[in-house]
Design an enzyme around this catalytic site. Structure first.
Site, PDB file in Angstrom:
ATOM      1  N   LYS A  62       1.082  -1.165  -0.047  1.00  0.00           N
ATOM      2  CA  LYS A  62       0.065  -0.231   0.150  1.00  0.00           C
ATOM      3  C   LYS A  62       0.959   1.424  -0.394  1.00  0.00           C
ATOM      4  O   LYS A  62       0.428   2.420  -0.477  1.00  0.00           O
ATOM      5  CB  LYS A  62      -1.312  -0.121   1.370  1.00  0.00           C
ATOM      6  CG  LYS A  62      -2.516  -0.382   1.324  1.00  0.00           C
ATOM      7  CD  LYS A  62      -3.081   0.274   2.086  1.00  0.00           C
ATOM      8  CE  LYS A  62      -2.788  -0.688   3.036  1.00  0.00           C
ATOM      9  NZ  LYS A  62      -4.618   0.096   4.144  1.00  0.00           N
ATOM     10  N   LEU A  64       2.971   2.113  -2.407  1.00  0.00           N
ATOM     11  CA  LEU A  64       3.822   2.563  -3.206  1.00  0.00           C
ATOM     12  C   LEU A  64       2.592   3.132  -3.913  1.00  0.00           C
ATOM     13  O   LEU A  64       1.168   2.595  -3.788  1.00  0.00           O
ATOM     14  CB  LEU A  64       4.029   0.374  -3.732  1.00  0.00           C
ATOM     15  CG  LEU A  64       5.141  -0.304  -4.054  1.00  0.00           C
ATOM     16  CD1 LEU A  64       6.070   0.223  -2.097  1.00  0.00           C
ATOM     17  CD2 LEU A  64       5.453  -1.355  -4.135  1.00  0.00           C
ATOM     18  N   LYS A  74      -6.316  -7.675  -2.733  1.00  0.00           N
ATOM     19  CA  LYS A  74      -6.292  -8.586  -4.136  1.00  0.00           C
ATOM     20  C   LYS A  74      -4.591  -9.265  -3.608  1.00  0.00           C
ATOM     21  O   LYS A  74      -4.597 -10.424  -3.903  1.00  0.00           O
ATOM     22  CB  LYS A  74      -6.533  -8.098  -5.574  1.00  0.00           C
ATOM     23  CG  LYS A  74      -8.250  -7.573  -5.690  1.00  0.00           C
ATOM     24  CD  LYS A  74      -8.307  -8.012  -7.041  1.00  0.00           C
ATOM     25  CE  LYS A  74      -9.725  -6.868  -7.187  1.00  0.00           C
ATOM     26  NZ  LYS A  74     -10.338  -6.502  -6.197  1.00  0.00           N
ATOM     27  N   THR A 103     -12.356 -10.093 -31.091  1.00  0.00           N
ATOM     28  CA  THR A 103     -10.802  -9.175 -31.483  1.00  0.00           C
ATOM     29  C   THR A 103     -10.262  -9.800 -32.177  1.00  0.00           C
ATOM     30  O   THR A 103      -8.848  -8.551 -32.165  1.00  0.00           O
ATOM     31  CB  THR A 103     -10.612  -8.069 -30.131  1.00  0.00           C
ATOM     32  OG1 THR A 103     -10.405  -9.388 -29.025  1.00  0.00           O
ATOM     33  CG2 THR A 103     -12.064  -7.667 -29.401  1.00  0.00           C
ATOM     34  N   VAL A 105      -9.724 -10.355 -35.253  1.00  0.00           N
ATOM     35  CA  VAL A 105      -9.947  -9.446 -36.785  1.00  0.00           C
ATOM     36  C   VAL A 105      -9.097  -8.055 -36.131  1.00  0.00           C
ATOM     37  O   VAL A 105     -10.078  -7.069 -35.435  1.00  0.00           O
ATOM     38  CB  VAL A 105     -11.434 -10.051 -36.830  1.00  0.00           C
ATOM     39  CG1 VAL A 105     -11.953  -9.063 -37.982  1.00  0.00           C
ATOM     40  CG2 VAL A 105     -12.114 -10.831 -36.352  1.00  0.00           C
ATOM     41  N   GLY A 191       5.462  -9.409 -37.147  1.00  0.00           N
ATOM     42  CA  GLY A 191       4.450  -9.339 -37.187  1.00  0.00           C
ATOM     43  C   GLY A 191       3.784  -8.815 -38.751  1.00  0.00           C
ATOM     44  O   GLY A 191       2.607  -9.414 -39.006  1.00  0.00           O
ATOM     45  N   ASP A 192       4.167  -7.704 -38.279  1.00  0.00           N
ATOM     46  CA  ASP A 192       3.633  -6.659 -40.048  1.00  0.00           C
ATOM     47  C   ASP A 192       4.971  -5.891 -40.961  1.00  0.00           C
ATOM     48  O   ASP A 192       5.945  -6.009 -40.303  1.00  0.00           O
ATOM     49  CB  ASP A 192       3.206  -5.204 -39.653  1.00  0.00           C
ATOM     50  CG  ASP A 192       3.272  -4.576 -38.451  1.00  0.00           C
ATOM     51  OD1 ASP A 192       4.506  -5.157 -38.187  1.00  0.00           O
ATOM     52  OD2 ASP A 192       2.560  -3.928 -37.954  1.00  0.00           O
ATOM     53  N   ASP A 252       2.083  -1.236 -43.232  1.00  0.00           N
ATOM     54  CA  ASP A 252       1.602   0.380 -43.409  1.00  0.00           C
ATOM     55  C   ASP A 252       2.973   1.053 -43.698  1.00  0.00           C
ATOM     56  O   ASP A 252       4.381   0.768 -43.837  1.00  0.00           O
ATOM     57  CB  ASP A 252       1.640   1.015 -41.469  1.00  0.00           C
ATOM     58  CG  ASP A 252       1.078  -0.061 -40.745  1.00  0.00           C
ATOM     59  OD1 ASP A 252       0.034  -0.245 -41.337  1.00  0.00           O
ATOM     60  OD2 ASP A 252       1.038   0.219 -39.570  1.00  0.00           O
TER      61      ASP A 252
END
Length: 331
Positions: A62, A64, A74, A103, A105, A191-192, A252
């Site tokens: 806490k 931090l 949690k 997603t 796509v 990837g691209d 791109d």
DNA sequence: ATGTGAG
DNA sequence: ACTCACATA
């Protein structure tokens, strides 16, 4: 540039905490559509990731940045039971898994995915039957789903580069052309394909938008059949697909002002983490560095005029950062 | 103008 | 983090 869902950090003693926090973050963004919670979880994960010692209690955490009562408890639950009820629920949540499917796509994000689910569309097969619900970008994304998820071998990008260089030079020999991203960093797979072009007739001082440089380049690459699809085309950015062998690849092309070429090359070569580190170093030495310019920050804290940059090395020199070859930027 | 999405 | 392009309104 490849985009990662989780900011991976190999030697991080709080790794397991970061993992479940990022899983909660994704859920809040994609399913609950709560960007504030998304940011809160991400912030907590990133502070824990850079915290050098392992957290032993929520109480301890806490102190931090970005960790309050909710996340602290949690952390306690995870420390005590080795898991989190909420994460278990999320993994069983059907909506979450459908969103993750849809997603995949390109062009479908969480908002569109939720809309599709409301219309009873839950699978890729459903999408193929209802293309009338998709816009142009999403139709291309669906058409090439498998291709776009397949990594591109380096040799294929090399071939594409040869064709692109010859066709663009033929159009106008003054074009600067460079393929950035992981390809420039020497990776065997990408990837691209992320291409940067520049031309002496287009600088940052020019009154924008009405230039046809990019349009002309795209037309040339279309007429030689390298570009096979256009997702979008503006005056400075093209998104689409090209094909030279069996598969279509995401391509791109960006047009950058001639005087900002090297800052753009540096930025789009990445990696993201390398950029982050280098920008932080710049800041420490009193400079601000972005995709366009390198500027010295004055005593008042206001950035000055863009510095003259004639190559990538100039940028490293100004901020007194040891030069790294592209292959050494894979961090 | 605003929201969505990509990178 | 920030910018660009596009689709709506």
């Amino acid at each position: 540039m490849i985009k990662r869902k989780l900011p991976e950090n190999s030697n991080n003693v709080n790794n397991d905490f970061c993992d479940f926090l990022m899983e909660l973050a994704e859920y809040e963004k994609n399913v609950s559509r709560n960007i504030y919670k998304f940011n809160a979880y991400r912030k907590a994960a990133s502070t824990l990731a850079s915290h050098p010692v392992r957290i032993k209690s929520g109480q301890e955490a806490k102190k931090l940045n970005g960790i309050g009562d909710k996340i602290a408890s949690k952390l306690d639950e995870f420390i005590e039971t080795g898991q989190l009820e909420k994460v278990k629920k999320i993994r069983e949540d059907n909506t979450n898994s459908i969103i993750n499917t849809l997603t995949r796509v390109s062009g479908i994000g969480p908002a569109k995915a939720k809309e599709l689910i409301a219309d009873g569309i839950e699978t890729i097969e459903d999408l193929r039957k209802h293309t009338e619900k998709l816009n142009h970008h999403q139709i291309i994304g669906l058409k090439y789903l498998e291709d776009f998820e397949t990594k591109i071998p380096r040799e294929e990008i090399e071939q594409i580069e040869v064709v692109m260089r010859s066709k663009i030079s033929e159009l106008d020999s003054q074009f600067e052309i460079i393929i950035c991203g992981s390809y420039r960093r020497g990776k065997q797979e990408s990837g691209d394909i992320d291409v940067l072009i520049s031309h002496p007739s287009y600088t940052s001082h020019d009154t924008k938008s009405d230039n046809k440089l990019l349009e002309n380049v795209v037309n040339v690459l279309k007429s030689c059949q390298l570009i096979v699809e256009t997702i979008s085309l503006g005056s400075v950015k093209f998104m689409g697909a090209c094909r030279i062998a069996k598969r279509s690849r995401r391509l791109d092309i960006r047009l950058t002002p001639y005087d900002q070429y090297f800052c753009a090359v540096l930025y789009f070569t990445g990696s993201d983490l390398f950029n982050k580190e280098m920008r932080a170093h710049a800041l420490n030495n009193g400079f601000t560095l972005n995709e366009y310019t390198l500027r010295k920050i004055g005593s008042t804290g206001v950035p000055g005029e863009p510095l003259l940059v004639t190559c990538e090395e100039d940028i490293f020199d100004y901020i007194d950062y040891p030069y790294k070859k592209p292959e050494e930027r894979n961090i």
